[in-house]
Design an enzyme around this catalytic site. Structure first.
Site, short mmCIF file in Angstrom:
data_model
loop_
_atom_site.label_atom_id
_atom_site.label_comp_id
_atom_site.label_asym_id
_atom_site.label_seq_id
_atom_site.Cartn_x
_atom_site.Cartn_y
_atom_site.Cartn_z
N THR A 152 2.80 5.12 -24.99
CA THR A 152 2.55 6.55 -25.17
C THR A 152 2.18 6.85 -26.63
OG1 THR A 152 4.06 7.10 -23.39
CG2 THR A 152 3.60 8.83 -24.97
N GLY A 191 11.55 3.93 -27.08
CA GLY A 191 12.96 3.79 -27.44
C GLY A 191 13.18 2.57 -28.32
N GLU A 434 8.02 7.49 -18.08
CA GLU A 434 7.45 6.60 -17.05
C GLU A 434 6.55 7.36 -16.08
OE1 GLU A 434 7.58 3.52 -17.55
OE2 GLU A 434 9.02 3.80 -19.17
#
EC number: 1.3.3.6
Length: 669
Positions: A152, A191, A434
């Site tokens: 992303t 993350g 996701e």
């Protein structure tokens, strides 16, 4: 300290149960062996004093929370190493510690190492060649390197073709030169990227011999192996505080002329040869395997979120007394109010249905993975479509369900010590990561419209959409008798007609001269509605099939409870979409009224078993971490105890009084 005695109202509730909670707990865990493994893991992790919080983490700063969480994440990682050495690190262990309830008990706001295990390692396994797996996997499993998954970007998320990060192959040096050419191209959200990972799988637009080849994954080292300093060309950091997942260390990443060797491109599905020749994948969908794997896992996670929220709210509703039903009687337990039951019991039912459906989808994915390894890709589009819409529906319903449970607890549900804020923050995040939910529904709808066209041509469809064939034959739904099987068939008939309408809307706009893409955009609301009903029809059929199958394997007492749960889920789901049912099925006012009365009866039947049912989720008090939902039910003592941990209450007069308030109050004297 709260009393060690259990609240008498909770004791009474547990004594009224008609089934054995241990039997349900074993079913919920996945069998006796997994139940024992669960208890063993809880003992290993929850009894370790190094993994307990002396101070509620809500009182920590963002920096303190990260450091606190990374310390505990490393302790967890060390224990995982030990389990691996003993051969006891199965998939269930990783699920429990990284995406499940046990992990949430230790790290309420998420684990900064999670993406290393659930994205970085699986991507190497799924998209790396055998040689690349030999080179990278042992280092990753042993945590000699820590990775994340950087896809992303600041300017693009779910629309992968819009990604701007670029990798140009330099045949002279046999290296890829990777750049984020603009601010919007910066990787954003992974993350562990902020300050934890020293490697990442970076997804970039691939160019060889000056030609664009599509997306490709690259292993990129981000930080020095010893000093952890960012390497030349790397701009990296933490993106800041968020609604939830506050200790995951989500980061940003900019790359400027960063060179990586040819072999750092993961080449199981596509290859670049030393001279720059590009070898395309046999099927472009293969590259989406990792995300499909995660989406399947997320469906089961939503069940855990609802189980936690409904456990807290149900126990609290058994303890809290308010608003007399009969003015001449004492205040009743708020769970005796039918309106309260309607808030709580459908969430319990959904958690059970999402769990059984999630287990089924997980098994389907594992079978499909084996088929893909053999070169059989026939059911890949079907599985992709199903995982997309179920991820969207289950996460949206779970987030709404958590909020409903919070509201059912009144003002106390708004307190941080109820744990609803954290549960909600972690659950609603699933609606976005996701694959943003609307985009997921549109991806499913694209598949549904395609297979609807195939059905019109007389083709026999795969099992999960075979109901479209049936609807085209029958054209009209007859004999709605209100049975559970009839409700499932009605869901499928309604879904088939929503798909028909979406198909017709697109065809109509194409005849008006619009391109296929523009026609789909103009029909977007019809498409998402079709995908939503398709997913709900699948959930209805799955609930019916799975829970009846389980009912035949358990004791008659538990079977009776599960049948009530099944009926509650199906009738509630039907009433929640009653407008669509009335549109496509000849239901009468009497039919709808009968369904509404059945819903009331289901609530009444489940009432004596409600507390024991949530007890059977077998959620440790550390997992719930809620003053409202502890097993002993000593709600008010626990609320008051939590206030004593507030740093503001450590001194009778805060220094701000002398610095600000007192001068303000004395200013006119």
């Amino acid at each position: 300290m709260p009393s060690k005695e259990v609240n008498p109202d909770l004791l009474k509730e547990r004594h009224t149960a008609t089934f054995d909670p241990h039997e349900f707990a074993v079913f919920w865990a996945g069998g006796e062996e997994r139940y024992k493994e669960k208890k063993s893991l809880e003992k290993m992790f929850l009894e370790d004093p190094a993994l307990k919080d002396d101070l509620p983490i809500s009182y920590l700063s963002h920096k303190e929370l990260y450091e606190h969480s990374l310390r505990k994440a490393c302790i967890i990682g060390e224990k995982i190493r030990k389990l691996r050495a003993e051969g006891e690190d199965g998939v269930d262990t990783y699920n429990a510690l990284l995406g499940g309830s046990l992990g949430a008990a230790i790290l309420k706001e998420g684990n900064p190492l999670t993406l290393h295990y659930v994205m970085f390692v699986p991507t190497i396994m799924g998209q790396g060649t055998m040689d690349q797996q030999v080179e990278w996997l042992s280092k990753a499993w042993d945590c000699e390197i820590i990775g994340t998954y950087a896809q992303t970007e600041l300017g693009h998320g779910t629309f992968l073709r819009g990604l701007e990060t670029r990798a140009d192959y330099d045949a002279r040096t046999q290296e890829f030169v990777i750049n984020t050419p603009s601010l919007s191209a910066y990787k954003w959200w992974p993350g562990g990227l902020g300050h934890t990972a020293n490697h990442a799988v970076v997804v970039a637009q691939l160019y060889t011999k000056g030609e664009f080849r599509g997306l490709a994954p690259f292993i990129v080292q981000l930080r020095h192996s010893d000093t952890h300093e960012p390497l030349p060309g790397i701009d990296i950091g933490d993106i800041g505080t968020k609604l939830g997942m506050k200790s995951v260390n989500n980061g940003y990443l900019g790359l400027k002329n960063v060179r990586v060797p040819l072999n750092n491109m993961l080449m199981k599905n596509q290859q670049v040869l030393p001279d720059g020749t590009y070898v395309a994948p046999k099927n472009s969908v293969l590259t989406y395997g990792t995300m499909m794997f995660v989406r399947c896992a997320l469906i089961r996670d939503t069940a855990q979120s609802l189980a936690k929220a409904s456990t807290i709210a149900t126990r609290y509703s058994a303890v809290r007394r308010q608003s007399p039903i009969d003015p001449n009687q004492p205040e009743p337990q708020i769970m005796d109010h039918t309106t309260q039951q309607l808030k709580l019991f459908p969430q319990i039912a959904k958690s059970i249905v999402f769990k059984t459906t999630g287990d089924g989808i997980w098994n389907m994915y594992n079978v499909l993975s084996g088929e893909i390894e053999q070169g059989n890709l026939d059911r890949l589009p079907e599985m992709h479509a199903l995982s997309c819409c179920l991820k969207a529906i289950c996460s949206a319903d779970a987030a709404a369900g958590v909020e409903t449970c919070r509201l059912s607890c009144g003002g106390h549900g708004y307190m941080d010590c109820s744990n609803f804020p954290t549960i909600y923050g972690m659950t609603t995040a699933v609606c976005t990561y996701e694959g943003e939910n609307t985009v997921m529904l549109l991806q499913t709808a694209r598949y549904l419209v395609k297979v609807y066209g195939q059905a019109l041509n007389g083709e026999k469809l795969v099992p999960t959409v075979a109901y479209i064939n049936d609807a085209l034959k029958e054209r009209q739904f007859v004999n709605f008798d209100g049975s559970l099987e009839s409700i499932v068939k009605a869901f499928q008939f309604v879904a088939a007609n929503k798909i028909r309408i979406a198909y017709e809307q697109i065809e109509q706009r194409r005849r008006q001269g619009h391109s296929t893409e523009m026609a789909a955009n103009l029909s977007g609301t019809f498409l998402t509605a079709a995908a939503d009903l398709h997913g709900r029809a699948f959930l209805a059929e799955s609930a019916y099939t799975e829970l009846l199958a389980v009912s035949r394997q358990v004791s008659p007492a538990l079977a009776d409870v599960l049948k009530v749960v099944l009926e509650l889920y199906l009738v509630d789901a039907c009433l929640n979409r009653i407008g669509d049912f009335l549109r496509f099925i000849d239901l009468t006012d009497k039919d709808v009224t009968t369904l509404e009365i059945r819903l009331q009866n289901c609530l009444k039947q489940l009432r004596p078993n409600a507390v024991t049912l949530v007890d059977s989720f077998d959620l440790h008090d550390r997992v719930l971490d809620s003053v409202l939902g502890a097993y002993d039910g000593n709600v008010y003592e626990r609320i008051f105890e939590s206030t004593k941990k507030n740093p503001l209450n450590k001194e009778p007069v805060n220094e701000a009084f002398h610095k600000y308030l007192k001068p303000f109050m004395k200013a006119h004297l």
